[in-house]
Structure formats: C-alpha cells, structure tokens
Design a protein around this motif. Structure first.
Motif, short mmCIF file in Angstrom:
data_model
loop_
_atom_site.label_atom_id
_atom_site.label_comp_id
_atom_site.label_asym_id
_atom_site.label_seq_id
_atom_site.Cartn_x
_atom_site.Cartn_y
_atom_site.Cartn_z
N SER A 78 0.80 -1.23 0.00
CA SER A 78 0.00 0.00 0.00
C SER A 78 0.83 1.29 0.00
O SER A 78 0.27 2.37 0.19
CB SER A 78 -0.94 0.00 1.21
N THR A 144 -2.09 -6.20 -5.30
CA THR A 144 -2.51 -4.79 -5.38
C THR A 144 -1.32 -3.92 -4.93
O THR A 144 -0.68 -4.24 -3.92
CB THR A 144 -3.71 -4.51 -4.44
N GLU A 146 -0.06 0.23 -4.45
CA GLU A 146 -0.27 1.68 -4.53
C GLU A 146 0.97 2.27 -5.19
O GLU A 146 2.10 1.85 -4.90
CB GLU A 146 -0.44 2.25 -3.12
N ASN A 169 -1.65 -0.28 -15.17
CA ASN A 169 -2.80 -0.88 -14.49
C ASN A 169 -3.62 -1.72 -15.46
O ASN A 169 -4.19 -2.75 -15.08
CB ASN A 169 -3.68 0.23 -13.88
N GLU A 175 -3.46 -4.89 -9.58
CA GLU A 175 -4.25 -3.64 -9.59
C GLU A 175 -3.40 -2.52 -9.00
O GLU A 175 -2.82 -2.67 -7.93
CB GLU A 175 -5.53 -3.80 -8.77
N VAL A 177 -3.17 1.37 -7.53
CA VAL A 177 -3.93 2.46 -6.93
C VAL A 177 -3.04 3.70 -7.01
O VAL A 177 -1.93 3.70 -6.50
CB VAL A 177 -4.26 2.16 -5.45
N GLU A 216 -6.33 8.80 -7.09
CA GLU A 216 -7.40 8.76 -6.07
C GLU A 216 -6.97 9.48 -4.80
O GLU A 216 -7.76 10.07 -4.09
CB GLU A 216 -7.61 7.30 -5.66
N VAL A 364 -5.56 1.60 1.09
CA VAL A 364 -5.83 2.07 -0.29
C VAL A 364 -7.33 2.14 -0.56
O VAL A 364 -7.77 2.16 -1.72
CB VAL A 364 -5.12 1.19 -1.36
N ARG A 366 -9.78 0.03 -0.15
CA ARG A 366 -10.42 -1.09 -0.85
C ARG A 366 -10.77 -2.26 0.06
O ARG A 366 -10.95 -3.39 -0.40
CB ARG A 366 -9.50 -1.59 -1.97
#
Ligand code: NIG
Ligand code: FE
Length: 416
Positions: A78, A144, A146, A169, A175, A177, A216, A364, A366
C-alpha cells in the motif's frame, strides 16, 4: 459464461475478516480454516468449505490442488514509488559510509536526483522499468500496489508518471492504486518558495489530475526541511476539497507532528512513522487512520524501526508496505519486510498478515472488496509452498509463494 474455479483442500486458509481496517488487538484475530476449499465464480469468492459441494460443477482444468499448502489473501503493497527514472546505488553506499539521507538531499541528490532522470525518461522507458518490477512483485504474492507520482515536480512529468501508472494498471495483473505526490520535494525552480510550489500544484496540476481521474489519493512529504506541518495541513485540506483521499509521509526523519496532523485530518493513512510521538500514535488510533509502517526503509536507512508493538497495543491499525523507491529503500521484498516486522518490530505473525492484507487494503480504500478471504470478496489469493502461514516469517527472507490468483485467474506459478 460463468467461470468457475475451485482451490481444493488447502491445508490452511488464513485470513483476517471484515470490510474495514482491524485496529489494535483485533489485528491478531486471523481465522484459520483447515483442509478447506474455496469456490470462485467470475472472480468472486462464492463459498468456503467442503469441496464435494462444488467439484462436479467446476471443470477439471479449473481445479487447483492446494493440499499441503497455506492460502492467504493476495498481499497489498500500500505504499510504493513505483514509477521513476534512473537509479541511485552510489547514494546507498554513501549512506552506508555515514552520510545522512537529508545531507544527500540537501546536496542535490536524493529525490531531486531521481526527478532529473524521470523528467528525461520517456513514457515507454518508465513503463518498461516499472513493468519489470511489477512482475517480480507479483511473484511474491502481491496482487494490489499503490503507486505514487512525485518524481516530476513539474506539470509534464507528474502527468507523465500518472499516465504510466494508468497504462500499467491495464496491462498486467496487479491492480494499481494511484496517488498524486507532487509535493514530494521542492524542485530547483522553486527553491526557497515551498508555498508558491504548493500553490502551483493546487492550481495548475491537481485540477487536471482530478479531471482526468489520474489519482485517487493525494500525499505530501511532511518533513523538516521539506514541507512543514502548517503547509501540509493547508495543502491537504484543499486536496480533500478537490475530492482526493489523503495520505501523509509523516515523522520519517524527525518527530515533526505529521501523525498528529493525520489524526486531525482523519487521513486514510499516515506512513513511515519512525519518529511518531505518543500523541501522534493516540491521534491515529482515535481517528481511524491506518498507520502504515515501512520496515525495509528503516533497514536501508539504518534507522531504528517504527514502534509497531506500541502502536498496536495503543489501538492502531498497522499496515505493512515496502515503500519501494530508488532512494531510501530500493526493495519490494515482502519476505524481508515480514521478517523485519516479526523479528525486530515484535509483531506477531498473525498481526503481520493482517497488516499486509486487510489493513493494506484499508490503506488504499479497498477493504470492502479485497484484503480477506470471505464470501463476496474478490478472489485475490496467494498460495504458499508450505502448509502453514508460520513459514512466512520462519523461512526468513525467502520467497515461498507458489501460486498467485488475481480475480479468480491463475496469474503466476513459481518455477522452483
Ligand atoms: O518514502 N521520504 C520521502 N520519499 C521516499 C523516498 C524517495 C526517494 O528517496 O527517492 C520515502 O522514503
Ligand atoms: Fe514513500
């Protein structure tokens, strides 16, 4: 047609539970299922239990044998600075020789050094390097990540970095972020004029970032000699009004008050925290801020580790992340990070798992979708070569991830 997948007979399924961060003692409450299976439909976990109930409806080729293996939620890194130009191996060795991170930065090295290389690099070069790193991160069970901008400090380069993140991405399984970290250092053009630089970011860059939905989160390096607590407060408040969620690089080098500010602003996370004060720890715990700790950075800076044990005992939600970047910590090693967290920071193995999964997901924004193995959550899974999660810290510094599943798809199998 619906795609059905069955992870069969895992020796252990190990997971925190819930749809938000786990605070304090609850971090240690991971659920362990034994000899259990996971049924997945179209990338979503639909059942956890006896495989007999699903094995007839799942094609043979979609059944993955997990006997003698532990299954965990996909790991969430993250906090990273994934996209950057150039490398700084000399600075690492100068630090080992006794020079401080801030001395190097004040002499035009550090973040400014990478800024120059990132400004010069093409989008394709930045993307190629980041892609190489992402492949290795995936192999360590990370599903995931960040990714922060912040090595441009001008309009074109900040937007270039964010475009690279967006393209990556869409072109590999992890994924991403995206976080806007334009306020990472004051660039030479604005030397001595940090307030004017922050105004430039707010007026010229962030409206475009927002309009094009390129990030974001918004983050700032709140540090002595970089951006003060007051500057960070004003900047982050405006960023929030523009619709960004908030993160802060807080109390990394000195105890400046970034963690207190994170509490005051109810930021999503405060990160680093090597020198967070008792009041800062209390402020984070009381205001629902995820306390993101980055042990490999402390290790690579040869600094004392953050006070994870005290933070958890005081009721904080601790997340663990790598801070992968070309300067303060050029590593995304999850095994090293977990080893440091358990051996030196006195986190239990269970707390470390929660920190790397559900609390990382919360950091993040989620946790409602990922970070735990529960019916209704996305099927992001890490399958280990060993039957118990205890091997993660015990097989110290070694990558023991055998398979990685992202949204129900097998996206990585270890070659050895
Ligand atoms: O998180 N502290 C500020 N930013 C990064 C380091 C960036 C760099 O040295 O390039 C960090 O440690
Ligand atoms: Fe960082």
């Amino acid at each position: 047609m619906t795609k059905k997948v069955l992870i069969r007979n895992a020796s252990q399924i190990v997971t925190p539970q819930g749809h938000s961060a786990c605070f304090g003692k609850a971090m240690g409450d991971v659920k362990v299922y034994e000899n259990t299976s996971i049924f997945i439909e179209d990338g979503i976990i639909k059942g956890i239990g006896d495989p007999a109930q699903w094995e007839k409806e799942v094609p043979r080729e979609n059944q993955i044998d997990a006997a003698h293996k532990a299954v965990l939620p996909g790991f969430v890194d993250s906090h990273t600075h994934l996209v950057f130009g150039g490398y700084r191996p000399d600075e690492f060795l100068w630090r080992m020789g006794g020079m401080s991170y801030m001395d190097i930065m004040n002499r035009g090295g550090g973040i400014i050094n990478t800024m120059k290389a990132t400004r010069e690099a093409s989008e394709a070069e930045l993307a190629d390097h980041a892609m190489d790193h992402l492949k290795k991160m995936l192999a360590m069970g990370v599903t995931t990540v960040e990714a922060k901008s912040g090595y441009g400090q001008d309009y074109d380069t900040e937007i270039k970095q964010l475009h690279v993140t967006r393209k990556l991405n869409a072109s590999q399984p992890i994924e991403l972020v995206s976080t806007f970290l334009g306020a990472h250092a004051v660039p030479p053009e604005y030397k001595g004029r940090s307030k004017a630089f922050l105004d430039f970011l707010l007026k010229e860059v962030m409206p475009v970032v927002k309009k094009e939905n390129l990030a974001e989160f918004c983050d700032i390096f709140c540090e002595e000699g970089v951006f003060s607590v007051d500057e960070s407060r004003q900047y982050l408040k405006k960023a929030r009004e523009m619709g960004f969620k908030l993160k802060i690089h807080a109390d990394e080098i000195v105890s400046l008050g970034g963690s207190e500010l994170a509490g005051e602003l109810k930021a999503t996370s405060a990160d680093h925290l090597l020198h967070a004060s008792d009041a800062g720890i209390k402020a984070m715990a009381e205001n629902g801020v995820v306390s993101t700790l980055l042990p490999t950075t402390a290790f690579c800076l040869r600094e004392p580790f953050a006070r994870a044990r005290e933070m958890i005992d005081a009721g904080c939600a601790v997340a663990l992340a790598t801070d992968f970047n070309p300067g303060s910590g050029f590593t995304f090693s999850v095994p090293l990070m977990l080893g440091l967290a358990v051996i030196y920071m006195h986190m239990t193995a269970e707390e470390a798992i929660t920190a790397l999964t559900l609390n990382g997901a919360a950091a993040v924004g989620r946790a409602d979708r990922i970070g735990s193995i529960e019916v209704g959550k996305q099927a992001d899974l890490t399958i280990l070569q060993y039957p118990s999660y205890k091997f993660l810290p015990y097989h110290t510094g070694v990558n023991i991830v055998e398979k990685v599943i992202k949204k129900g798809e097998l996206v990585h199998t270890a070659s050895v």
